[in-house]
Design a protein around this motif. Structure first.
Motif, short mmCIF file in Angstrom:
data_model
loop_
_atom_site.label_atom_id
_atom_site.label_comp_id
_atom_site.label_asym_id
_atom_site.label_seq_id
_atom_site.Cartn_x
_atom_site.Cartn_y
_atom_site.Cartn_z
N PRO A 5 36.29 37.10 46.07
CA PRO A 5 35.91 36.14 45.06
C PRO A 5 35.12 34.89 45.85
O PRO A 5 35.24 34.57 46.96
CB PRO A 5 37.02 35.41 44.49
CG PRO A 5 38.17 36.60 44.60
CD PRO A 5 37.57 37.43 45.97
N GLY A 6 34.02 34.68 45.30
CA GLY A 6 33.32 33.51 45.86
C GLY A 6 33.78 32.17 45.54
O GLY A 6 33.88 31.86 44.40
N VAL A 7 33.72 31.01 46.36
CA VAL A 7 34.37 29.79 46.28
C VAL A 7 33.43 28.69 46.77
O VAL A 7 32.52 29.03 47.74
CB VAL A 7 35.74 29.61 46.67
CG1 VAL A 7 36.82 30.56 45.99
CG2 VAL A 7 35.90 29.76 48.16
N ARG A 15 36.55 25.50 44.22
CA ARG A 15 36.24 25.72 43.05
C ARG A 15 35.58 27.07 42.91
O ARG A 15 34.89 27.70 43.82
CB ARG A 15 35.43 24.86 42.32
CG ARG A 15 34.02 24.65 42.98
CD ARG A 15 32.91 23.83 41.80
NE ARG A 15 31.87 23.77 42.95
CZ ARG A 15 30.98 24.70 42.61
NH1 ARG A 15 30.88 25.74 41.89
NH2 ARG A 15 29.61 24.27 43.15
N SER A 16 35.93 28.21 41.88
CA SER A 16 35.42 29.17 41.75
C SER A 16 34.04 29.34 41.31
O SER A 16 33.57 28.44 40.58
CB SER A 16 36.28 30.15 40.59
OG SER A 16 35.52 31.30 40.31
N THR A 17 33.11 30.11 41.90
CA THR A 17 31.69 30.29 41.68
C THR A 17 31.40 31.15 40.36
O THR A 17 30.33 31.02 39.80
CB THR A 17 30.94 30.46 42.76
OG1 THR A 17 31.35 31.93 43.21
CG2 THR A 17 31.12 29.25 43.87
N GLY A 18 32.51 32.02 40.07
CA GLY A 18 32.31 33.06 39.27
C GLY A 18 31.50 34.34 39.56
O GLY A 18 31.12 35.24 39.16
N ALA A 20 31.24 37.26 43.11
CA ALA A 20 32.10 37.95 44.07
C ALA A 20 31.16 38.71 44.77
O ALA A 20 30.17 39.24 44.72
CB ALA A 20 33.10 38.93 43.15
#
Length: 275
Positions: A5-7, A15-18, A20
């Motif tokens: 997952p990209g953050v 925060r999550s970037t949505g 991966a």
């Protein structure tokens, strides 16, 4: 593929970037430079790849013509041009040296700003040199233009001609900060002049301190494909450390986006506790 997952930056959430990683193919990332076409579409350029030269040798450099729908929020990519150097214009080895197409990557250049010229060719401002890069309409490199100011060739620590000195106590001289080159580049409405703006203040000669709270803006003659020798100083507002982009509004006025070193305001602790 797609397992990590990209953050965002850890200091701001994270925060999550949505997104991966690893990406399945070449990602279309955020835009660094933008220029209105005049029909509701825009020419845009990404960055050098994944953040720096070392991690971007597999990131192909490209520009896009996009059309946003301001009502729905959707953006259509109408055209993508991959930048290349099939005629060996660079004068130094590139990542894809042994290929026929010689596509340029984020290990070769750090593209930041874009201005289509009246003849259909494209000028791109770059940060490793810093250079101005002149491409034809198909994205093939025509010129690599060094930066000169007051008789001095300006370089960053990433300039391709820099060599590590034999003496470990000797440094590599440079006045342009890393990632401090042409983040903004404006074309006058008549198409005759480019104003190329540094992202951050230059270092004072022979020091590691900024020469002032201002940015250098250099004048370039499009017809001669040469610097005029003229430069002006753009004063940053209090708290600003760099600029994000720069475009002319008319023959005398320009819009400049200034920024600080943050990534927005951190969330209050009470909001994090609710989560």
């Amino acid at each position: 593929v797609g397992s990590i997952p990209g953050v965002g930056l850890p200091g701001y959430g994270p925060r999550s970037t949505g997104l991966a990683m690893p990406f399945p193919g070449q990602p279309l990332q955020g835009f660094s430079g933008i220029k209105p076409v005049g029909d509701g579409s825009y020419w845009v350029t990404g960055d050098n790849g994944f953040g720096n030269r070392r991690n971007s040798p597999d990131a192909l450099l490209m520009i896009h013509r996009v059309r946003p729908n301001w009502q729905s929020g959707a953006v259509t990519v109408e055209n993508t041009i991959f930048l290349s150097d099939p005629n060996r214009v660079t004068g130094f080895p590139i990542q894809n040296e042994a290929t026929t197409t010689r596509y340029l990557t984020g290990a070769d250049f750090d593209v930041e700003s874009i201005q289509p010229l009246p003849d259909g060719s494209i000028m791109i401002g770059e940060e490793f040199g810093p250079y101005l890069l002149h491409f034809d309409a198909q994205g093939r490199l025509l010129r690599v233009i060094e930066t000169t100011m007051d008789g001095e060739t300006l370089r960053t620590p990433d300039h391709h001609a820099n060599l590590i000195p034999a003496n470990p106590t000797a440094g590599v001289p440079f006045r342009v900060r890393r990632s401090g080159g042409y983040e903004g580049m404006a074309l006058t409405p008549d198409g005759r002049t480019i104003w190329a703006m540094m992202e951050q203040p230059l270092f004072a000669p022979g020091t590691n301190q900024p020469e002032g709270q201002f940015l250098r803006v250099l004048e370039f003659d499009v017809a001669r494909m040469a610097w005029t020798g003229r430069n002006v100083r753009y004063r940053l507002e209090q708290g600003a450390t760099a600029i994000g982009d720069f475009n002319m509004i008319d023959e005398r006025r320009a819009l400049v986006i200034e920024r600080d070193k943050g990534e927005g305001a951190p969330r209050p602790e009470k909001d994090k506790e609710r989560e």
